[in-house]
Structures are given as structure tokens and as C-alpha cells.
Design an enzyme around this catalytic site. Structure first.
Site, PDB file in Angstrom:
ATOM      1  N   GLU A  43      43.042  22.024  16.122  1.00  0.00           N
ATOM      2  CA  GLU A  43      44.342  22.359  16.708  1.00  0.00           C
ATOM      3  C   GLU A  43      44.396  21.986  18.192  1.00  0.00           C
ATOM      4  O   GLU A  43      44.604  22.827  19.072  1.00  0.00           O
ATOM      5  CB  GLU A  43      44.661  23.846  16.509  1.00  0.00           C
ATOM      6  CG  GLU A  43      44.865  24.222  15.050  1.00  0.00           C
ATOM      7  CD  GLU A  43      45.396  25.629  14.845  1.00  0.00           C
ATOM      8  OE1 GLU A  43      45.960  25.900  13.775  1.00  0.00           O
ATOM      9  OE2 GLU A  43      45.249  26.472  15.771  1.00  0.00           O
ATOM     10  N   GLU A  77      45.770  23.443   7.268  1.00  0.00           N
ATOM     11  CA  GLU A  77      45.761  24.905   7.333  1.00  0.00           C
ATOM     12  C   GLU A  77      47.128  25.429   6.932  1.00  0.00           C
ATOM     13  O   GLU A  77      48.152  24.943   7.429  1.00  0.00           O
ATOM     14  CB  GLU A  77      45.453  25.425   8.744  1.00  0.00           C
ATOM     15  CG  GLU A  77      44.036  25.298   9.203  1.00  0.00           C
ATOM     16  CD  GLU A  77      43.795  26.061  10.505  1.00  0.00           C
ATOM     17  OE1 GLU A  77      44.464  27.104  10.723  1.00  0.00           O
ATOM     18  OE2 GLU A  77      42.962  25.608  11.299  1.00  0.00           O
ATOM     19  N   ASP A 112      42.119  48.083   5.043  1.00  0.00           N
ATOM     20  CA  ASP A 112      41.340  48.652   6.133  1.00  0.00           C
ATOM     21  C   ASP A 112      42.267  48.906   7.320  1.00  0.00           C
ATOM     22  O   ASP A 112      43.471  48.658   7.254  1.00  0.00           O
ATOM     23  CB  ASP A 112      40.175  47.724   6.516  1.00  0.00           C
ATOM     24  CG  ASP A 112      40.639  46.292   6.762  1.00  0.00           C
ATOM     25  OD1 ASP A 112      41.632  46.105   7.513  1.00  0.00           O
ATOM     26  OD2 ASP A 112      40.033  45.355   6.212  1.00  0.00           O
ATOM     27  N   ASN A 119      46.983  43.431   9.794  1.00  0.00           N
ATOM     28  CA  ASN A 119      47.174  42.137   9.154  1.00  0.00           C
ATOM     29  C   ASN A 119      47.872  41.174  10.114  1.00  0.00           C
ATOM     30  O   ASN A 119      48.911  41.504  10.682  1.00  0.00           O
ATOM     31  CB  ASN A 119      48.015  42.282   7.895  1.00  0.00           C
ATOM     32  CG  ASN A 119      47.337  43.115   6.824  1.00  0.00           C
ATOM     33  OD1 ASN A 119      46.115  43.173   6.750  1.00  0.00           O
ATOM     34  ND2 ASN A 119      48.130  43.759   5.984  1.00  0.00           N
TER      35      ASN A 119
END
Length: 363
Positions: free
Chosen positions: A153, A259, A270, A274
Site C-alpha cells: 500500500e 486485499e 471478544d 471490530n
């Protein structure tokens, strides 16, 4: 035993270049398994590399950092293990040089500490020697990758710091061309020339970056890699397709999405937040297992319709475990993996690699 090893090596070496690369970045698998993750299909433990192959995949991507003292992964030993696992499964490998001791991405390109105080010619020599040295070492270990990214990137200037710094293309071209030459020279010496990729995040940045690169004399590459995440892009899937077609025509290079990702749920396993949440959703593609699969099917069809040569998913095996990262315990990506939250059971999205994608007829 020796016969089996030889057979695997021969099989790996015999894998032809596919017309369409479909696969996943599995850089996290070794770490996740060390953390206790068990991947399953139909309730039975499975090897993620074999699973990618069984579902129609043909490529695995893996990152490498220069000297990441903060982790024992994504170094040479870990990368060698990943490449060997991929080749043993009959998969090709895309090796992703970050040219940093940490994450290099569209926001930042931080020089490795060992190279930080060198001038541009010194950094170019260091980059060349490092790239060629890693590839020669991999070749000696029977693990030469089929494709190589010169940078990850690289929207900002290579080893140039944060993205808000204007690119000095005189310097940037010297560094990028040093990396490309290292790949070419290593491939020639090994008799196994990898295809060279340059990689830019988000389609809206592709044409401006490659126009500038062309003027600066960065010309020797085979593939343009694009990251596409709806959360961080201003472009639709259809506009991504338009960018692919334009780049292919303008630069006479192959183009692929190297990607992408999409959530199958907005829940988490968890306390780590996110990264892909409601702000990542596209109308018509809910955060469900079916929505994740349809996103990948439609995105891949768009890539193919516009002359692209592949899609690689990031990072389907980064599931939640007991291990701690710098961001907390667990994973920030488990809701966008290819395995469910509870038992790490394979989800339908993995099936996108087994579909047949026929280009739509041109008007």
C-alpha cells in the site's frame, strides 16, 4: 518420507500460472494456531492452506517485516513456514515486502530502524540487498515465491513517513526501482522469475499514483495490486471495476484486487473492537454469511468483467483467540474472517474461489 517430500516439491514447482488468481492472505495462520485456534469444516479440524486449495483457491499472500522485534511472526522463519505450507498444498505465493519493522500501509511508510539514517542512495542499496538476499535465501530453502510485492500500500512515499508528506518522486522512483531490480535479479539467478507487483490502497488513488510513477520512470512491473475496502474508499464496486479497466489499458499491466474483506456479522467474540462494522456495509450486502459470500462473488465478477486477474482476501484466518495483541485480547477482524465466532467453522464465503467467472459480453 523422502519420496513424499520430493513429490510435494515437484507438484509445487509444476503449478502453472492461473488465468485468475483467487485466494487469501494467510499471514496470521501460524500465530493463530500457536494461540490455540483450530479451524474446522463440517466439525472436523482442517488445515487452512489445504482448505483454500480444496475450495478452488490457487494463491496465498504472506507479509514480511524487516526486523519486527515486537513480534516473533512475519519474520523470515515464519514466512518460510507459511510458504512451505502453501506450496505443499499446491498453492502459489505472493510475498509482500513491507520495507518496515512494523505495518506499512496507505497511512504510513516508516523506514526500518536500520535504514532510517541512510541517505537515498544508501537506502536504495539496503533495499536492493535486503530484497535480493531474502529471495536468494528462500530459493536456497526451496521456497521461491511466484509473485512479489515491492512495498505494501505504497500510497505515501516509500519509507517516507506519514501520508501527509508530499511524495518526492525522484527519491521514490529510485527506491521502488531498486526493489524491482532486486526481484528481477534474484529471479534470474534462481531461474524462477517472480512476477512483480506494485500495490496501492483504494481505487481512487490508483490512476494518480501510477501516472506520477510513470513520469518518474517506474515502469518495470507486471501487476498492479489494489486494496478495496468500502469503509475506506469513496468508490463503489462498479467504480472499482472502471478503475481496473482504465489501469489495465493505460499502463499495459495486469490488475488484481490484492486485499478486500467484508463482515459476516456485526457481533464479536471478544472485547477487541471490530475494525469492520456497520460503517463497512454496502446496500444489498447484509452482515450475514450469505451477504459476505455475495459480496465476494459480485466483486470477483466485477474484477473479471473489467479485465482483472484476481482477488485475494485479507485476513480470513485472523480469528479470536486467548492471545493478546497490541490492540487487546483476541482479534479485531473475527467478524470478517471465513470462520464463525464460536467454533471457527468454515463459512460459505470460502466458496467464492470455486465459482466459474465468465466475463460479461462487451456491448
Amino acid at each position: 518420507m523422502l519420496g513424499s517430500v520430493i513429490a510435494l516439491a515437484l507438484a509445487a514447482g509444476a503449478v502453472p500460472t492461473p488465468k485468475l488468481y483467487l485466494g487469501a492472505d494467510l499471514s496470521y495462520v501460524n500465530e493463530m494456531e500457536d494461540c490455540g485456534a483450530v479451524y474446522r469444516e463440517a466439525g472436523k479440524p482442517v488445515d487452512p492452506f489445504a482448505l483454500v486449495k480444496e475450495h478452488g483457491g490457487n494463491i496465498v499472500r504472506v507479509r514480511i517485516w524487516n526486523d519486527a522485534t515486537w513480534t516473533k511472526y512475519s519474520n523470515y522463519a515464519d514466512v518460510l513456514k507459511t510458504i512451505r505450507r502453501a506450496h505443499a498444498a499446491g498453492l502459489q505465493v505472493l510475498l509482500d515486502f513491507h520495507y518496515s519493522d512494523d505495518w506499512a500501509d496507505g497511512e504510513k511508510q516508516i523506514a526500518p530502524a536500520a535504514w532510517a539514517k541512510l541517505d537515498t542512495p544508501g537506502q536504495a542499496r539496503a533495499l536492493y540487498d535486503y530484497t535480493r538476499g531474502i529471495l536468494a535465501r528462500l530459493d536456497a530453502d526451496g521456497a521461491m515465491p511466484e509473485l512479489v510485492q515491492v512495498g505494501n500500500e505504497t500510497n505515501p512515499e516509500l519509507m517516507g513517513g506519514a501520508k501527509d508528506r508530499a511524495i518526492n518522486w525522484d527519491r521514490n522512483a529510485v527506491l521502488l526501482n531498486a526493489g524491482v531490480k532486486a526481484v528481477r535479479d534474484a529471479g534470474k539467478a534462481a531461474g524462477k522469475p517472480p512476477r512483480v507487483m506494485l500495490h496501492i490502497a483504494q481505487p481512487e488513488h490508483v490512476l494518480p499514483w501510477f501516472d506520477a510513477a510513470t513520469v518518474a520512470g517506474v515502469l518495470d512491473y507486471d501487476i498492479i495490486g489494489i486494496s478495496y475496502y468500502s469503509k475506506w474508499s469513496t468508490r463503489t464496486i462498479a467504480q472499482l471495476g472502471q478503475t481496473i479497466a482504465a489501469a489495465k489499458a493505460r499502463y499495459r499491466a495486469d490488475v488484481m484486487v490484492v486485499e478486500t474483506a467484508y463482515p459476516f456479522t456485526n457481533d464479536g467474540a471478544d472485547a477487541s473492537p471490530n475494525l469492520l462494522g456497520e460503517d463497512s456495509l454496502i446496500k444489498g450486502y447484509p452482515a450475514t454469511p450469505d451477504g459476505q459470500l455475495r459480496y465476494l462473488n459480485d466483486l470477483t465478477q466485477t474484477v473479471v468483467d473489467n479485465g482483472g486477474i484476481g482477488v485475494v482476501y485479507w485476513e480470513p484466518a485472523w480469528v479470536s483467540t486467548r492471545c493478546r495483541t497490541r490492540w487487546g485480547v483476541g482479534s479485531n477482524w473475527e467478524n470478517a474472517a471465513w470462520f464463525d465466532l464460536k467454533k471457527h467453522e468454515a463459512l460459505p464465503a470460502i466458496g467464492f474461489m470455486g465459482r466459474t467467472y465468465t466475463p460479461a459480453p462487451r456491448p
